[in-house]
Scaffold this motif. Structure first.
Motif, PDB file in Angstrom:
ATOM      1  N   ASP A  97       0.843  -1.191   0.000  1.00  0.00           N
ATOM      2  CA  ASP A  97       0.000   0.000   0.000  1.00  0.00           C
ATOM      3  C   ASP A  97       0.879   1.243   0.000  1.00  0.00           C
ATOM      4  OD1 ASP A  97      -2.652  -1.142   0.135  1.00  0.00           O
ATOM      5  OD2 ASP A  97      -2.142  -1.801   2.151  1.00  0.00           O
ATOM      6  N   ASP A 105      -2.991   5.076  -1.334  1.00  0.00           N
ATOM      7  CA  ASP A 105      -4.025   4.261  -0.684  1.00  0.00           C
ATOM      8  C   ASP A 105      -4.495   4.891   0.623  1.00  0.00           C
ATOM      9  OD1 ASP A 105      -4.089   1.826  -2.460  1.00  0.00           O
ATOM     10  OD2 ASP A 105      -1.957   1.877  -1.953  1.00  0.00           O
ATOM     11  N   VAL A 134     -10.359   8.233  -0.682  1.00  0.00           N
ATOM     12  CA  VAL A 134      -9.065   7.897  -0.095  1.00  0.00           C
ATOM     13  C   VAL A 134      -9.091   8.189   1.417  1.00  0.00           C
ATOM     14  CG1 VAL A 134      -8.090  10.194  -0.629  1.00  0.00           C
ATOM     15  CG2 VAL A 134      -6.569   8.248  -0.252  1.00  0.00           C
ATOM     16  N   LEU A 161      -7.090   1.269   6.110  1.00  0.00           N
ATOM     17  CA  LEU A 161      -6.806   0.611   4.831  1.00  0.00           C
ATOM     18  C   LEU A 161      -7.762  -0.558   4.612  1.00  0.00           C
ATOM     19  CD1 LEU A 161      -2.901   0.558   4.756  1.00  0.00           C
ATOM     20  CD2 LEU A 161      -4.393   1.766   3.155  1.00  0.00           C
ATOM     21  N   LYS A 217     -10.800  -1.011   1.655  1.00  0.00           N
ATOM     22  CA  LYS A 217     -10.724  -2.090   0.667  1.00  0.00           C
ATOM     23  C   LYS A 217     -11.939  -3.010   0.685  1.00  0.00           C
ATOM     24  CE  LYS A 217      -5.693  -2.219   0.662  1.00  0.00           C
ATOM     25  NZ  LYS A 217      -4.498  -2.953   1.103  1.00  0.00           N
ATOM     26  N   ASN A 220      -8.901  -4.327  -6.532  1.00  0.00           N
ATOM     27  CA  ASN A 220      -7.800  -3.841  -7.352  1.00  0.00           C
ATOM     28  C   ASN A 220      -7.188  -4.991  -8.145  1.00  0.00           C
ATOM     29  OD1 ASN A 220      -7.463  -0.951  -6.382  1.00  0.00           O
ATOM     30  ND2 ASN A 220      -7.386  -2.070  -4.455  1.00  0.00           N
ATOM     31  N   SER A 250      -9.201  -0.500 -10.598  1.00  0.00           N
ATOM     32  CA  SER A 250      -9.894  -0.465  -9.305  1.00  0.00           C
ATOM     33  C   SER A 250     -11.395  -0.482  -9.562  1.00  0.00           C
ATOM     34  CB  SER A 250      -9.522   0.793  -8.511  1.00  0.00           C
ATOM     35  OG  SER A 250      -8.156   0.804  -8.197  1.00  0.00           O
TER      36      SER A 250
END
Length: 222
Positions: free
Chosen positions: A4, A48, A75, A118, A122, A127, A132
């Protein structure tokens, strides 16, 4: 496995050394003392996660956060500040921050918050090879560039990427995207795939959807 990427905006040299020690080997990261340097990198390549100080020499963190959210709503942004009062905390969240840490902080707390944010980001983002798929907003991107897909194109790409390297039969695509049985020869699927390919090529994605004649289509990780 690709690490990341984290951008850190922090003018305190001592705090930057803490980040160096905490993230070395675990993440790819870039540190910025000035907002102008951060934005130059940010507009070229999206990270990320972003860690953002409030008190900076050329622009305050709240203004930076506002500008980030003008171009990227998803983000994760963690505000880190010596201002630990409730008003600063609430102001940061209201401007779009995902989390808030007060200085001084422990490395364990830092890593825990980074990992949590993170992981949360996700949950609905897939990804693959520069692509993405964001299920939150039904959008697809290649290297950060919006493909501007229709809903059916979005579902087609999502299914193909989810089965990367394997041929997905026409019948399966038709059933999952259109919600109905496949009736022999139809150009509907082919026209949608052709449009999807064109949009991918427009942003530099190349030929990644392979036609398997008489069977279906396959997404190739190149």
């Amino acid at each position: 496995m690709m690490k990341d990427l984290i951008y850190i905006v922090e003018d305190d040299e001592g705090i930057r050394e803490v980040y160096d020690g905490a993230f070395d080997g675990q993440y790819d990261f870039c540190q910025f003392e000035y907002a102008k340097d951060f934005f130059e990198k940010f507009y070229a390549k999206k990270p990320d996660l972003i860690i953002l100080d409030i008190m900076l020499p050329d622009m305050d963190g709240y203004t930076i956060l506002t500008k980030i959210r003008e171009v990227d709503e998803k983000v994760p942004v963690i505000i880190v500040s010596a201002k630990s009062d409730e008003i600063s905390f609430v102001k940061g969240l209201n401007k779009g921050a995902d989390d808030y840490m007060a200085k001084p902080f422990s490395v364990l707390e830092l890593l825990a918050r980074v990992n949590t944010n993170l992981r949360r980001a996700k949950l609905y983002v897939v990804n693959a090879n520069g692509f993405s798929i964001d299920n939150n907003v039904y959008k697809a991107f290649f290297e950060g560039k919006d493909l501007h897909l229709t809903l059916k194109e979005f579902y087609l790409l999502k299914i193909l990427i989810g089965n990367a390297g394997m041929t997905v039969e026409r019948e399966k695509l038709f059933k999952e995207v259109w919600g109905e049985d496949f009736f022999g020869e139809t150009r509907t699927l082919d026209m949608h795939v052709a449009s999807l390919r064109d949009k991918i090529k427009e942003v530099g994605g190349g030929d990644c959807i392979i036609t398997v004649r008489g069977v279906g289509y396959r997404f190739e990780n190149k």
